[in-house]
Design a protein around this motif. Structure first.
Motif, mmCIF file in Angstrom:
data_model
loop_
_atom_site.group_PDB
_atom_site.id
_atom_site.type_symbol
_atom_site.label_atom_id
_atom_site.label_comp_id
_atom_site.label_asym_id
_atom_site.label_seq_id
_atom_site.Cartn_x
_atom_site.Cartn_y
_atom_site.Cartn_z
ATOM 1 N N VAL A 23 0.831 -1.208 0.000
ATOM 2 C CA VAL A 23 0.000 0.000 0.000
ATOM 3 C C VAL A 23 0.865 1.258 0.000
ATOM 4 N N ILE A 24 1.870 1.283 0.861
ATOM 5 C CA ILE A 24 2.647 2.523 1.005
ATOM 6 C C ILE A 24 3.841 2.602 0.061
ATOM 7 N N ALA A 25 4.136 1.510 -0.677
ATOM 8 C CA ALA A 25 5.286 1.518 -1.581
ATOM 9 C C ALA A 25 5.239 2.665 -2.591
ATOM 10 N N PRO A 26 4.085 2.971 -3.220
ATOM 11 C CA PRO A 26 4.110 4.100 -4.163
ATOM 12 C C PRO A 26 4.358 5.444 -3.489
ATOM 13 N N MET A 27 3.984 5.581 -2.216
ATOM 14 C CA MET A 27 4.285 6.816 -1.490
ATOM 15 C C MET A 27 5.794 6.943 -1.285
ATOM 16 N N PHE A 28 6.436 5.820 -0.951
ATOM 17 C CA PHE A 28 7.891 5.822 -0.821
ATOM 18 C C PHE A 28 8.536 6.132 -2.165
ATOM 19 N N ALA A 29 7.967 5.596 -3.255
ATOM 20 C CA ALA A 29 8.526 5.855 -4.582
ATOM 21 C C ALA A 29 8.460 7.343 -4.919
ATOM 22 N N ILE A 30 7.340 7.985 -4.602
ATOM 23 C CA ILE A 30 7.201 9.422 -4.868
ATOM 24 C C ILE A 30 8.217 10.220 -4.061
ATOM 25 N N SER A 31 8.388 9.846 -2.793
ATOM 26 C CA SER A 31 9.390 10.522 -1.973
ATOM 27 C C SER A 31 10.789 10.321 -2.561
ATOM 28 N N HIS A 32 11.067 9.110 -3.024
ATOM 29 C CA HIS A 32 12.372 8.791 -3.603
ATOM 30 C C HIS A 32 12.620 9.609 -4.871
ATOM 31 N N LEU A 33 11.595 9.723 -5.697
ATOM 32 C CA LEU A 33 11.726 10.499 -6.928
ATOM 33 C C LEU A 33 11.920 11.986 -6.639
ATOM 34 N N THR A 34 11.411 12.436 -5.498
ATOM 35 C CA THR A 34 11.534 13.850 -5.117
ATOM 36 C C THR A 34 12.892 14.159 -4.514
ATOM 37 N N TYR A 35 13.332 13.293 -3.607
ATOM 38 C CA TYR A 35 14.532 13.607 -2.828
ATOM 39 C C TYR A 35 15.755 12.770 -3.214
ATOM 40 N N GLY A 36 15.574 11.784 -4.078
ATOM 41 C CA GLY A 36 16.700 10.980 -4.531
ATOM 42 C C GLY A 36 17.003 9.817 -3.617
ATOM 43 N N GLY A 37 17.891 8.956 -4.074
ATOM 44 C CA GLY A 37 18.271 7.772 -3.319
ATOM 45 C C GLY A 37 18.676 6.666 -4.271
ATOM 46 N N PRO A 38 19.088 5.527 -3.736
ATOM 47 C CA PRO A 38 19.561 4.426 -4.584
ATOM 48 C C PRO A 38 18.486 3.942 -5.554
ATOM 49 N N GLU A 39 18.890 3.719 -6.787
ATOM 50 C CA GLU A 39 17.944 3.271 -7.813
ATOM 51 C C GLU A 39 17.363 1.903 -7.484
ATOM 52 N N GLU A 40 18.164 1.041 -6.836
ATOM 53 C CA GLU A 40 17.659 -0.290 -6.513
ATOM 54 C C GLU A 40 16.509 -0.236 -5.518
ATOM 55 N N ALA A 41 16.533 0.753 -4.615
ATOM 56 C CA ALA A 41 15.418 0.917 -3.682
ATOM 57 C C ALA A 41 14.167 1.355 -4.429
ATOM 58 N N LEU A 42 14.317 2.313 -5.348
ATOM 59 C CA LEU A 42 13.175 2.767 -6.149
ATOM 60 C C LEU A 42 12.589 1.614 -6.949
ATOM 61 N N ASP A 43 13.445 0.800 -7.534
ATOM 62 C CA ASP A 43 12.958 -0.344 -8.306
ATOM 63 C C ASP A 43 12.130 -1.284 -7.434
ATOM 64 N N GLU A 44 12.569 -1.469 -6.213
ATOM 65 C CA GLU A 44 11.817 -2.360 -5.318
ATOM 66 C C GLU A 44 10.484 -1.744 -4.891
ATOM 67 N N PHE A 45 10.462 -0.439 -4.638
ATOM 68 C CA PHE A 45 9.190 0.228 -4.324
ATOM 69 C C PHE A 45 8.196 0.028 -5.483
ATOM 70 N N LEU A 46 8.676 0.230 -6.713
ATOM 71 C CA LEU A 46 7.798 0.115 -7.874
ATOM 72 C C LEU A 46 7.325 -1.322 -8.074
ATOM 73 N N ALA A 47 8.189 -2.283 -7.813
ATOM 74 C CA ALA A 47 7.789 -3.692 -7.933
ATOM 75 C C ALA A 47 6.727 -4.030 -6.886
ATOM 76 N N LEU A 48 6.883 -3.533 -5.672
ATOM 77 C CA LEU A 48 5.884 -3.765 -4.631
ATOM 78 C C LEU A 48 4.546 -3.152 -5.003
ATOM 79 N N ALA A 49 4.580 -2.005 -5.642
ATOM 80 C CA ALA A 49 3.357 -1.286 -5.988
ATOM 81 C C ALA A 49 2.641 -1.870 -7.195
ATOM 82 N N SER A 50 3.294 -2.769 -7.904
ATOM 83 C CA SER A 50 2.718 -3.306 -9.146
ATOM 84 C C SER A 50 1.620 -4.319 -8.889
#
Length: 295
Positions: A268-295
């Motif tokens: 549920v909250i993975a896309p919220m983490f993805a939006i925060s990651h896209l805003t403030y940056g961070g490791p790409e592998e973490a973003l990929d995992e957020f997006l996979a969870l949200a799928s």
């Protein structure tokens, strides 16, 4: 406070409260001095101020290290005080030493050593988190408590969801992903069984090392709901590290939670983490995992 400090804090306060915050901030030094005289504490340096307040270290008259928190939003500070006081019997939130909601001020004990949970040893943190949740969730919700986890999510989905039209966000988090998160959330909310008084915002930056007292939670947004919710930010923080699924299993066991529901909340909250990651940056592998969870 230095001029640089004031400029930095001012930008954040204006971003939240509008231009009137500048006038309020100009009066902060005099307000802090008046309160120091009234409550008999010594003022110290600026301390970790957020987007809604100015926080200064101080020392209470008996030598207790403390923090003075000032906000231009009196109702917000009143709500924060109410939430700290309701959790006080747990012993796992900072003690309120003094407060004046009309002045937008409160003095809290300073948690020491105060290391944020994300910097504590990962091997011992799950068990400590379990102890923290047991203490917080042992507090009975006051009769008629007005805030629920459902209401918390309605506000979050509305506020954060406005951002999916931004080009940088929509390229990775689209309307279908957002709708899926809302549907998953509704299913979990509709199947809540044993509900507790939740901290409501228990991410790793809101949990501090209190020494012999164990972990201490700050800035509660207390609401009633599924106990799994107070572990989900910690679980999703495993993205790009040991992985969300692996961390979920460890945390669920340590906290005595339903692992399947905890994992479902992470989706549920993975896309919220993805939006925060896209805003403030961070490791790409973490973003990929957020997006996979949200799928």
């Amino acid at each position: 406070m230095t001029e640089v400090d004031l400029d930095d804090i001012g930008a954040r306060l204006v971003g939240r409260f509008g231009a009137d915050a500048e006038g309020w901030l100009a009066g902060v030094p005099a307000l802090a001095e008046r309160l120091a005289s009234r409550w008999d504490f010594a003022l110290g340096e600026l301390f970790d101020s957020g987007a809604s307040s100015v926080v200064l270290r101080c020392r209470w008259s008996d030598g207790t290290p403390a923090v003075l928190k000032l906000s231009p939003d009196g109702p917000l500070l009143t709500k924060q005080l109410e939430m700290l006081r309701v959790f006080a019997p747990s012993g796992r939130v900072p003690a309120v030493l003094a407060a004046d909601a009309d002045a937008g001020a409160m003095v809290l004990e300073e948690i020491q050593p105060g290391t944020e949970a994300e910097h504590l040893p990962s091997s011992t943190l799950p068990a400590q988190w379990g102890d923290l949740l047991a203490a917080l969730h042992s507090v009975a919700p006051p009769e008629g408590w007005p805030w629920s986890l459902r209401g918390r999510f309605e506000e979050s989905f509305d506020r954060i969801g406005r951002r999916i039209t931004e080009p940088a966000i929509s390229a990775r988090v689209g309307p279908a992903t957002w709708r899926r998160a809302i549907e998953r959330c509704e299913r979990l909310l509709d199947t809540q069984a044993d509900v507790v008084l939740l901290h409501g915002d228990l991410h790793l930056g809101n949990v501090l090392d209190g020494g012999p007292r164990g972990l201490i939670a700050i800035d509660p947004k207390a609401c009633v709901g599924d106990p799994c919710f107070d572990a989900v930010d910690y679980v999703v923080g495993g993205a790009g590290r040991e992985g969300v699924e692996a961390r979920c299993q460890v945390v669920a066991t340590a906290c005595g939670l339903d692992g399947d529901r905890l994992y479902a909340w992470s989706r549920v909250i993975a896309p919220m983490f993805a939006i925060s990651h896209l805003t403030y940056g961070g490791p790409e592998e973490a973003l990929d995992e957020f997006l996979a969870l949200a799928s």
